[in-house]
Design a protein around this motif. Structure first.
Motif, PDB file in Angstrom:
ATOM      1  N   ALA A  43       0.818  -1.204   0.000  1.00  0.00           N
ATOM      2  CA  ALA A  43       0.000   0.000   0.000  1.00  0.00           C
ATOM      3  C   ALA A  43       0.854   1.257   0.000  1.00  0.00           C
ATOM      4  O   ALA A  43       0.326   2.351   0.043  1.00  0.00           O
ATOM      5  N   GLY A  44       2.166   1.121  -0.042  1.00  0.00           N
ATOM      6  CA  GLY A  44       3.044   2.284  -0.024  1.00  0.00           C
ATOM      7  C   GLY A  44       3.434   2.628   1.393  1.00  0.00           C
ATOM      8  O   GLY A  44       3.653   1.762   2.225  1.00  0.00           O
ATOM      9  N   THR A  45       3.470   3.906   1.689  1.00  0.00           N
ATOM     10  CA  THR A  45       3.875   4.369   3.014  1.00  0.00           C
ATOM     11  C   THR A  45       2.748   4.130   4.019  1.00  0.00           C
ATOM     12  O   THR A  45       1.588   3.965   3.630  1.00  0.00           O
ATOM     13  N   PRO A  46       3.059   4.146   5.311  1.00  0.00           N
ATOM     14  CA  PRO A  46       1.985   4.037   6.309  1.00  0.00           C
ATOM     15  C   PRO A  46       0.930   5.136   6.137  1.00  0.00           C
ATOM     16  O   PRO A  46      -0.262   4.879   6.270  1.00  0.00           O
ATOM     17  N   GLU A  47       1.374   6.337   5.798  1.00  0.00           N
ATOM     18  CA  GLU A  47       0.420   7.436   5.590  1.00  0.00           C
ATOM     19  C   GLU A  47      -0.551   7.128   4.457  1.00  0.00           C
ATOM     20  O   GLU A  47      -1.756   7.392   4.570  1.00  0.00           O
ATOM     21  N   GLU A  48      -0.037   6.549   3.377  1.00  0.00           N
ATOM     22  CA  GLU A  48      -0.908   6.193   2.247  1.00  0.00           C
ATOM     23  C   GLU A  48      -1.871   5.073   2.626  1.00  0.00           C
ATOM     24  O   GLU A  48      -3.049   5.099   2.258  1.00  0.00           O
ATOM     25  N   ASN A 102      -7.932  14.465   5.547  1.00  0.00           N
ATOM     26  CA  ASN A 102      -7.301  15.735   5.236  1.00  0.00           C
ATOM     27  C   ASN A 102      -5.783  15.626   5.364  1.00  0.00           C
ATOM     28  O   ASN A 102      -5.047  16.187   4.552  1.00  0.00           O
ATOM     29  N   LYS A 103      -5.325  14.871   6.396  1.00  0.00           N
ATOM     30  CA  LYS A 103      -3.883  14.728   6.628  1.00  0.00           C
ATOM     31  C   LYS A 103      -3.644  13.532   7.537  1.00  0.00           C
ATOM     32  O   LYS A 103      -4.432  13.272   8.440  1.00  0.00           O
ATOM     33  N   VAL A 104      -2.544  12.817   7.298  1.00  0.00           N
ATOM     34  CA  VAL A 104      -2.127  11.709   8.162  1.00  0.00           C
ATOM     35  C   VAL A 104      -0.694  11.967   8.601  1.00  0.00           C
ATOM     36  O   VAL A 104       0.162  12.284   7.784  1.00  0.00           O
ATOM     37  N   THR A 105      -0.461  11.823   9.902  1.00  0.00           N
ATOM     38  CA  THR A 105       0.876  11.960  10.471  1.00  0.00           C
ATOM     39  C   THR A 105       1.166  10.724  11.311  1.00  0.00           C
ATOM     40  O   THR A 105       0.372  10.382  12.187  1.00  0.00           O
ATOM     41  N   CYS A 106       2.283  10.071  11.025  1.00  0.00           N
ATOM     42  CA  CYS A 106       2.642   8.859  11.762  1.00  0.00           C
ATOM     43  C   CYS A 106       3.774   9.161  12.736  1.00  0.00           C
ATOM     44  O   CYS A 106       4.828   9.643  12.332  1.00  0.00           O
ATOM     45  N   SER A 107       3.537   8.871  14.006  1.00  0.00           N
ATOM     46  CA  SER A 107       4.551   9.105  15.037  1.00  0.00           C
ATOM     47  C   SER A 107       5.484   7.915  15.191  1.00  0.00           C
ATOM     48  O   SER A 107       6.546   8.033  15.784  1.00  0.00           O
ATOM     49  N   SER A 108       5.067   6.762  14.663  1.00  0.00           N
ATOM     50  CA  SER A 108       5.902   5.564  14.687  1.00  0.00           C
ATOM     51  C   SER A 108       5.457   4.658  13.547  1.00  0.00           C
ATOM     52  O   SER A 108       4.504   4.981  12.830  1.00  0.00           O
ATOM     53  N   ALA A 109       6.123   3.529  13.400  1.00  0.00           N
ATOM     54  CA  ALA A 109       5.794   2.601  12.314  1.00  0.00           C
ATOM     55  C   ALA A 109       4.450   1.923  12.519  1.00  0.00           C
ATOM     56  O   ALA A 109       3.889   1.361  11.581  1.00  0.00           O
ATOM     57  N   ASP A 110       3.894   1.992  13.746  1.00  0.00           N
ATOM     58  CA  ASP A 110       2.637   1.297  14.004  1.00  0.00           C
ATOM     59  C   ASP A 110       1.539   2.192  14.599  1.00  0.00           C
ATOM     60  O   ASP A 110       0.545   1.706  15.114  1.00  0.00           O
ATOM     61  N   ARG A 111       1.704   3.513  14.479  1.00  0.00           N
ATOM     62  CA  ARG A 111       0.690   4.432  15.005  1.00  0.00           C
ATOM     63  C   ARG A 111       0.633   5.696  14.158  1.00  0.00           C
ATOM     64  O   ARG A 111       1.654   6.358  13.953  1.00  0.00           O
ATOM     65  N   CYS A 112      -0.570   6.032  13.704  1.00  0.00           N
ATOM     66  CA  CYS A 112      -0.763   7.238  12.905  1.00  0.00           C
ATOM     67  C   CYS A 112      -1.994   7.991  13.396  1.00  0.00           C
ATOM     68  O   CYS A 112      -2.930   7.398  13.917  1.00  0.00           O
ATOM     69  N   GLU A 113      -1.955   9.295  13.203  1.00  0.00           N
ATOM     70  CA  GLU A 113      -3.095  10.156  13.499  1.00  0.00           C
ATOM     71  C   GLU A 113      -3.624  10.683  12.170  1.00  0.00           C
ATOM     72  O   GLU A 113      -2.860  11.200  11.354  1.00  0.00           O
ATOM     73  N   GLU A 140      -8.501  10.899  14.310  1.00  0.00           N
ATOM     74  CA  GLU A 140      -8.597   9.460  14.519  1.00  0.00           C
ATOM     75  C   GLU A 140      -7.205   8.892  14.749  1.00  0.00           C
ATOM     76  O   GLU A 140      -6.241   9.361  14.140  1.00  0.00           O
ATOM     77  N   THR A 141      -7.125   7.867  15.580  1.00  0.00           N
ATOM     78  CA  THR A 141      -5.871   7.152  15.793  1.00  0.00           C
ATOM     79  C   THR A 141      -5.976   5.808  15.096  1.00  0.00           C
ATOM     80  O   THR A 141      -6.948   5.076  15.294  1.00  0.00           O
ATOM     81  N   TRP A 142      -4.968   5.497  14.280  1.00  0.00           N
ATOM     82  CA  TRP A 142      -4.895   4.224  13.567  1.00  0.00           C
ATOM     83  C   TRP A 142      -3.651   3.485  14.035  1.00  0.00           C
ATOM     84  O   TRP A 142      -2.587   4.091  14.183  1.00  0.00           O
ATOM     85  N   VAL A 143      -3.808   2.186  14.288  1.00  0.00           N
ATOM     86  CA  VAL A 143      -2.693   1.360  14.757  1.00  0.00           C
ATOM     87  C   VAL A 143      -2.486   0.177  13.814  1.00  0.00           C
ATOM     88  O   VAL A 143      -3.433  -0.324  13.210  1.00  0.00           O
ATOM     89  N   PHE A 144      -1.226  -0.222  13.699  1.00  0.00           N
ATOM     90  CA  PHE A 144      -0.861  -1.343  12.826  1.00  0.00           C
ATOM     91  C   PHE A 144      -0.715  -2.592  13.678  1.00  0.00           C
ATOM     92  O   PHE A 144       0.152  -2.650  14.549  1.00  0.00           O
ATOM     93  N   GLU A 145      -1.596  -3.566  13.466  1.00  0.00           N
ATOM     94  CA  GLU A 145      -1.572  -4.825  14.204  1.00  0.00           C
ATOM     95  C   GLU A 145      -1.838  -5.972  13.232  1.00  0.00           C
ATOM     96  O   GLU A 145      -2.714  -5.860  12.374  1.00  0.00           O
ATOM     97  N   ASP A 146      -1.122  -7.053  13.414  1.00  0.00           N
ATOM     98  CA  ASP A 146      -1.353  -8.274  12.626  1.00  0.00           C
ATOM     99  C   ASP A 146      -1.374  -8.000  11.121  1.00  0.00           C
ATOM    100  O   ASP A 146      -2.201  -8.531  10.388  1.00  0.00           O
ATOM    101  N   GLY A 147      -0.477  -7.119  10.672  1.00  0.00           N
ATOM    102  CA  GLY A 147      -0.342  -6.870   9.237  1.00  0.00           C
ATOM    103  C   GLY A 147      -1.391  -5.954   8.630  1.00  0.00           C
ATOM    104  O   GLY A 147      -1.521  -5.885   7.407  1.00  0.00           O
ATOM    105  N   GLN A 148      -2.156  -5.220   9.460  1.00  0.00           N
ATOM    106  CA  GLN A 148      -3.222  -4.360   8.939  1.00  0.00           C
ATOM    107  C   GLN A 148      -3.351  -3.106   9.796  1.00  0.00           C
ATOM    108  O   GLN A 148      -3.033  -3.108  10.980  1.00  0.00           O
ATOM    109  N   TRP A 149      -3.819  -2.022   9.174  1.00  0.00           N
ATOM    110  CA  TRP A 149      -4.107  -0.782   9.892  1.00  0.00           C
ATOM    111  C   TRP A 149      -5.545  -0.810  10.372  1.00  0.00           C
ATOM    112  O   TRP A 149      -6.454  -1.134   9.614  1.00  0.00           O
ATOM    113  N   TRP A 150      -5.747  -0.472  11.675  1.00  0.00           N
ATOM    114  CA  TRP A 150      -7.067  -0.495  12.305  1.00  0.00           C
ATOM    115  C   TRP A 150      -7.336   0.826  12.999  1.00  0.00           C
ATOM    116  O   TRP A 150      -6.438   1.436  13.559  1.00  0.00           O
ATOM    117  N   LEU A 151      -8.604   1.218  13.007  1.00  0.00           N
ATOM    118  CA  LEU A 151      -9.027   2.387  13.756  1.00  0.00           C
ATOM    119  C   LEU A 151      -9.059   2.035  15.236  1.00  0.00           C
ATOM    120  O   LEU A 151      -9.695   1.062  15.635  1.00  0.00           O
TER     121      LEU A 151
END
Length: 155
Positions: A43-48, A102-113, A140-151
């Motif tokens: 899917a590209g970058t975590p932001e994408e 509107n915008k996604v900012t990732c503070s780590s490899a497994d957490r994005c706002e 919204e906070t999105w977390v990466f778990e088990d190979g997928q991004w989740w709300l």
């Protein structure tokens, strides 16, 4: 005596079979790891990836496909909050007209706002002399778990 150019084939041994099986398992494991890596980075970058998932979720919400929108929540959330409660917690008096990242900012490899732009209409607005729709932003906070991004939603 063997003829020149003829190679003698050793009889099959149990150790050779075990080594062959071990090599196959290692190669299969490496192939699976490679494919999993491709799926993660496909899917590209975590932001994408988060942008895509969040936009899909809000598209489902706008269509009132709450079952599909519910599936974007973390497995832990879905294991704790039944679907019926998820729907009733959202209220019925507000109609979401659109939701867009509107915008996604990732503070780590497994957490994005993700900052989401929402357009909505309220039943109350239709009865009063309020604007027909409002525009607001939510985080919204999105977390990466088990190979997928989740709300991630607090319970």
């Amino acid at each position: 005596m063997m003829s020149p150019g003829v190679t003698r084939i050793a009889p099959y041994s149990r150790d050779a079979g075990r080594r062959a099986a071990a090599v196959k398992m290692v190669l299969a494991g490496a192939a699976l790891a490679f494919l999993a890596g491709c799926a993660t980075f496909g899917a590209g970058t975590p932001e994408e990836a988060v942008t895509k998932r969040a936009d899909e979720r809000w598209a489902a919400w706008v269509k009132r496909d709450y079952a599909k929108a519910y599936e974007y929540n973390t497995p832990g959330y879905r294991g704790t909050v039944p679907y019926e409660k998820f729907v009733t917690m959202r209220g019925k008096d507000v109609r979401i007209l659109s939701g867009k990242v509107n915008k996604v900012t990732c503070s780590s490899a497994d957490r994005c706002e993700a900052k989401i732009e929402l357009k909505a209409r309220s039943a109350l607005m239709m009865r009063q002399s309020f604007p027909k729709e409002i525009v607001t932003f939510i985080d919204e906070t999105w977390v990466f778990e088990d190979g997928q991004w989740w709300l991630f939603e607090r319970i």
